[in-house]
Write a protein that holds these residues in place. Sequence first.
Motif, PDB file in Angstrom:
ATOM      1  N   PHE A  24       0.827  -1.203   0.000  1.00  0.00           N
ATOM      2  CA  PHE A  24       0.000   0.000   0.000  1.00  0.00           C
ATOM      3  C   PHE A  24       0.864   1.256   0.000  1.00  0.00           C
ATOM      4  CE2 PHE A  24      -3.396  -2.809   1.627  1.00  0.00           C
ATOM      5  CZ  PHE A  24      -4.386  -2.464   0.724  1.00  0.00           C
ATOM      6  N   ARG A  25       1.944   1.234   0.789  1.00  0.00           N
ATOM      7  CA  ARG A  25       2.829   2.410   0.820  1.00  0.00           C
ATOM      8  C   ARG A  25       3.474   2.644  -0.531  1.00  0.00           C
ATOM      9  NH1 ARG A  25       6.056   1.281   6.244  1.00  0.00           N
ATOM     10  NH2 ARG A  25       6.593  -0.436   4.908  1.00  0.00           N
ATOM     11  N   PHE A  26       3.910   1.568  -1.183  1.00  0.00           N
ATOM     12  CA  PHE A  26       4.509   1.730  -2.505  1.00  0.00           C
ATOM     13  C   PHE A  26       3.489   2.258  -3.515  1.00  0.00           C
ATOM     14  CE2 PHE A  26       5.265   0.080  -6.771  1.00  0.00           C
ATOM     15  CZ  PHE A  26       6.461   0.717  -7.044  1.00  0.00           C
ATOM     16  N   THR A  27       2.287   1.702  -3.489  1.00  0.00           N
ATOM     17  CA  THR A  27       1.255   2.149  -4.421  1.00  0.00           C
ATOM     18  C   THR A  27       0.901   3.608  -4.186  1.00  0.00           C
ATOM     19  OG1 THR A  27       0.380  -0.102  -4.474  1.00  0.00           O
ATOM     20  CG2 THR A  27      -1.047   1.644  -5.317  1.00  0.00           C
ATOM     21  N   GLY A  28       0.783   4.007  -2.930  1.00  0.00           N
ATOM     22  CA  GLY A  28       0.495   5.402  -2.613  1.00  0.00           C
ATOM     23  C   GLY A  28       1.613   6.329  -3.064  1.00  0.00           C
ATOM     24  N   ALA A  29       2.853   5.934  -2.803  1.00  0.00           N
ATOM     25  CA  ALA A  29       3.985   6.763  -3.213  1.00  0.00           C
ATOM     26  C   ALA A  29       4.102   6.824  -4.731  1.00  0.00           C
ATOM     27  CB  ALA A  29       5.274   6.227  -2.600  1.00  0.00           C
ATOM     28  N   ALA A  30       3.862   5.705  -5.401  1.00  0.00           N
ATOM     29  CA  ALA A  30       3.925   5.701  -6.869  1.00  0.00           C
ATOM     30  C   ALA A  30       2.816   6.562  -7.465  1.00  0.00           C
ATOM     31  CB  ALA A  30       3.822   4.271  -7.386  1.00  0.00           C
ATOM     32  N   GLY A  31       1.647   6.530  -6.872  1.00  0.00           N
ATOM     33  CA  GLY A  31       0.561   7.400  -7.329  1.00  0.00           C
ATOM     34  C   GLY A  31       0.912   8.864  -7.156  1.00  0.00           C
ATOM     35  N   LEU A  32       1.521   9.195  -6.015  1.00  0.00           N
ATOM     36  CA  LEU A  32       1.945  10.579  -5.802  1.00  0.00           C
ATOM     37  C   LEU A  32       3.041  10.996  -6.776  1.00  0.00           C
ATOM     38  CD1 LEU A  32       1.937  10.872  -1.915  1.00  0.00           C
ATOM     39  CD2 LEU A  32       0.439  12.031  -3.525  1.00  0.00           C
ATOM     40  N   VAL A  33       3.923  10.075  -7.111  1.00  0.00           N
ATOM     41  CA  VAL A  33       4.971  10.382  -8.088  1.00  0.00           C
ATOM     42  C   VAL A  33       4.339  10.742  -9.432  1.00  0.00           C
ATOM     43  CG1 VAL A  33       6.827   9.368  -9.455  1.00  0.00           C
ATOM     44  CG2 VAL A  33       6.823   9.091  -6.987  1.00  0.00           C
ATOM     45  N   LEU A  34       3.343   9.992  -9.846  1.00  0.00           N
ATOM     46  CA  LEU A  34       2.685  10.278 -11.121  1.00  0.00           C
ATOM     47  C   LEU A  34       1.967  11.630 -11.104  1.00  0.00           C
ATOM     48  CD1 LEU A  34       1.241   6.761 -11.989  1.00  0.00           C
ATOM     49  CD2 LEU A  34       3.205   7.906 -13.003  1.00  0.00           C
ATOM     50  N   VAL A  35       1.251  11.904 -10.026  1.00  0.00           N
ATOM     51  CA  VAL A  35       0.530  13.178  -9.930  1.00  0.00           C
ATOM     52  C   VAL A  35       1.515  14.343  -9.859  1.00  0.00           C
ATOM     53  CG1 VAL A  35      -0.972  14.552  -8.436  1.00  0.00           C
ATOM     54  CG2 VAL A  35      -1.544  12.192  -8.912  1.00  0.00           C
ATOM     55  N   LEU A  36       2.562  14.199  -9.064  1.00  0.00           N
ATOM     56  CA  LEU A  36       3.529  15.285  -8.922  1.00  0.00           C
ATOM     57  C   LEU A  36       4.377  15.470 -10.170  1.00  0.00           C
ATOM     58  CD1 LEU A  36       4.502  14.667  -5.225  1.00  0.00           C
ATOM     59  CD2 LEU A  36       3.284  16.634  -6.137  1.00  0.00           C
ATOM     60  N   ASP A  37       4.558  14.410 -10.933  1.00  0.00           N
ATOM     61  CA  ASP A  37       5.244  14.548 -12.213  1.00  0.00           C
ATOM     62  C   ASP A  37       4.437  15.458 -13.140  1.00  0.00           C
ATOM     63  OD1 ASP A  37       7.302  14.029 -14.058  1.00  0.00           O
ATOM     64  OD2 ASP A  37       6.050  12.507 -15.036  1.00  0.00           O
ATOM     65  N   GLY A  38       3.131  15.295 -13.119  1.00  0.00           N
ATOM     66  CA  GLY A  38       2.263  16.194 -13.886  1.00  0.00           C
ATOM     67  C   GLY A  38       2.335  17.621 -13.381  1.00  0.00           C
ATOM     68  N   ALA A  39       2.448  17.802 -12.073  1.00  0.00           N
ATOM     69  CA  ALA A  39       2.547  19.150 -11.507  1.00  0.00           C
ATOM     70  C   ALA A  39       3.846  19.827 -11.919  1.00  0.00           C
ATOM     71  CB  ALA A  39       2.441  19.084  -9.984  1.00  0.00           C
ATOM     72  N   VAL A  40       4.939  19.082 -11.866  1.00  0.00           N
ATOM     73  CA  VAL A  40       6.236  19.643 -12.265  1.00  0.00           C
ATOM     74  C   VAL A  40       6.220  19.997 -13.749  1.00  0.00           C
ATOM     75  CG1 VAL A  40       8.681  19.093 -12.554  1.00  0.00           C
ATOM     76  CG2 VAL A  40       7.527  18.511 -10.431  1.00  0.00           C
ATOM     77  N   THR A  41       5.666  19.115 -14.553  1.00  0.00           N
ATOM     78  CA  THR A  41       5.575  19.380 -15.993  1.00  0.00           C
ATOM     79  C   THR A  41       4.733  20.623 -16.266  1.00  0.00           C
ATOM     80  OG1 THR A  41       5.767  17.017 -16.423  1.00  0.00           O
ATOM     81  CG2 THR A  41       4.915  18.388 -18.203  1.00  0.00           C
ATOM     82  N   THR A  42       3.638  20.783 -15.545  1.00  0.00           N
ATOM     83  CA  THR A  42       2.799  21.964 -15.719  1.00  0.00           C
ATOM     84  C   THR A  42       3.559  23.235 -15.365  1.00  0.00           C
ATOM     85  OG1 THR A  42       0.823  20.672 -15.228  1.00  0.00           O
ATOM     86  CG2 THR A  42       0.637  23.054 -14.999  1.00  0.00           C
ATOM     87  N   HIS A  43       4.332  23.211 -14.291  1.00  0.00           N
ATOM     88  CA  HIS A  43       5.122  24.392 -13.920  1.00  0.00           C
ATOM     89  C   HIS A  43       6.163  24.714 -14.991  1.00  0.00           C
ATOM     90  CE1 HIS A  43       3.526  25.276  -9.986  1.00  0.00           C
ATOM     91  NE2 HIS A  43       3.643  24.011  -9.628  1.00  0.00           N
ATOM     92  N   ILE A  44       6.762  23.698 -15.572  1.00  0.00           N
ATOM     93  CA  ILE A  44       7.773  23.927 -16.610  1.00  0.00           C
ATOM     94  C   ILE A  44       7.120  24.501 -17.868  1.00  0.00           C
ATOM     95  CG2 ILE A  44       9.376  22.767 -18.178  1.00  0.00           C
ATOM     96  CD1 ILE A  44      10.014  20.857 -15.838  1.00  0.00           C
ATOM     97  N   VAL A  45       5.996  23.922 -18.283  1.00  0.00           N
ATOM     98  CA  VAL A  45       5.318  24.374 -19.501  1.00  0.00           C
ATOM     99  C   VAL A  45       4.813  25.805 -19.351  1.00  0.00           C
ATOM    100  CG1 VAL A  45       3.268  23.983 -20.941  1.00  0.00           C
ATOM    101  CG2 VAL A  45       4.723  22.070 -20.294  1.00  0.00           C
ATOM    102  N   THR A  51       9.936  30.590  -7.390  1.00  0.00           N
ATOM    103  CA  THR A  51       9.305  30.721  -6.071  1.00  0.00           C
ATOM    104  C   THR A  51       7.944  30.046  -6.028  1.00  0.00           C
ATOM    105  OG1 THR A  51       8.400  32.865  -6.712  1.00  0.00           O
ATOM    106  CG2 THR A  51      10.492  32.871  -5.525  1.00  0.00           C
ATOM    107  N   GLN A  52       7.273  29.964  -7.156  1.00  0.00           N
ATOM    108  CA  GLN A  52       5.959  29.317  -7.203  1.00  0.00           C
ATOM    109  C   GLN A  52       6.048  27.826  -7.505  1.00  0.00           C
ATOM    110  OE1 GLN A  52       3.589  31.370 -10.076  1.00  0.00           O
ATOM    111  NE2 GLN A  52       3.271  33.159  -8.766  1.00  0.00           N
ATOM    112  N   SER A  53       7.142  27.403  -8.083  1.00  0.00           N
ATOM    113  CA  SER A  53       7.221  26.008  -8.511  1.00  0.00           C
ATOM    114  C   SER A  53       8.247  25.190  -7.733  1.00  0.00           C
ATOM    115  CB  SER A  53       7.550  25.956 -10.004  1.00  0.00           C
ATOM    116  OG  SER A  53       8.768  26.606 -10.261  1.00  0.00           O
ATOM    117  N   LEU A  54       8.648  25.642  -6.581  1.00  0.00           N
ATOM    118  CA  LEU A  54       9.646  24.916  -5.803  1.00  0.00           C
ATOM    119  C   LEU A  54       9.052  23.745  -5.023  1.00  0.00           C
ATOM    120  CD1 LEU A  54      12.632  24.941  -5.139  1.00  0.00           C
ATOM    121  CD2 LEU A  54      12.125  26.375  -3.183  1.00  0.00           C
ATOM    122  N   ALA A  55       7.792  23.842  -4.630  1.00  0.00           N
ATOM    123  CA  ALA A  55       7.183  22.797  -3.810  1.00  0.00           C
ATOM    124  C   ALA A  55       6.976  21.490  -4.576  1.00  0.00           C
ATOM    125  CB  ALA A  55       5.851  23.275  -3.245  1.00  0.00           C
ATOM    126  N   ALA A  56       6.558  21.573  -5.818  1.00  0.00           N
ATOM    127  CA  ALA A  56       6.251  20.362  -6.580  1.00  0.00           C
ATOM    128  C   ALA A  56       7.480  19.457  -6.769  1.00  0.00           C
ATOM    129  CB  ALA A  56       5.622  20.717  -7.922  1.00  0.00           C
TER     130      ALA A  56
END
Length: 70
Positions: A24-45, A51-56
């Motif tokens: 469950f921990r791996f699945t939760g962390a992997a799900g967060l990796v996928l969602v946060l990968d989208g967040a980082v990509t959105t900040h780059i695009v 200062t706004q994109s450091l958290a992701a």
Amino acid sequence: MFRFVVGTIELVCAVMLLIPNRRFRFTGAAGLVLVLDGAVTTHIVNHDPITQSLAAPSHLLIATVIALAN
């Protein structure tokens, strides 16, 4: 509307991190990796300032370490 979907996915994944089972921990962390990968990509695009994109990326790094540890 899509923010509610992403928020729900993040909440479910965060709860999965609290469950003592490694699968469950791996699945939760992997799900967060996928969602946060989208967040980082959105900040780059969108060319957001650092200062706004450091958290992701920092949360992405933490979720990746948790996924690899499990």
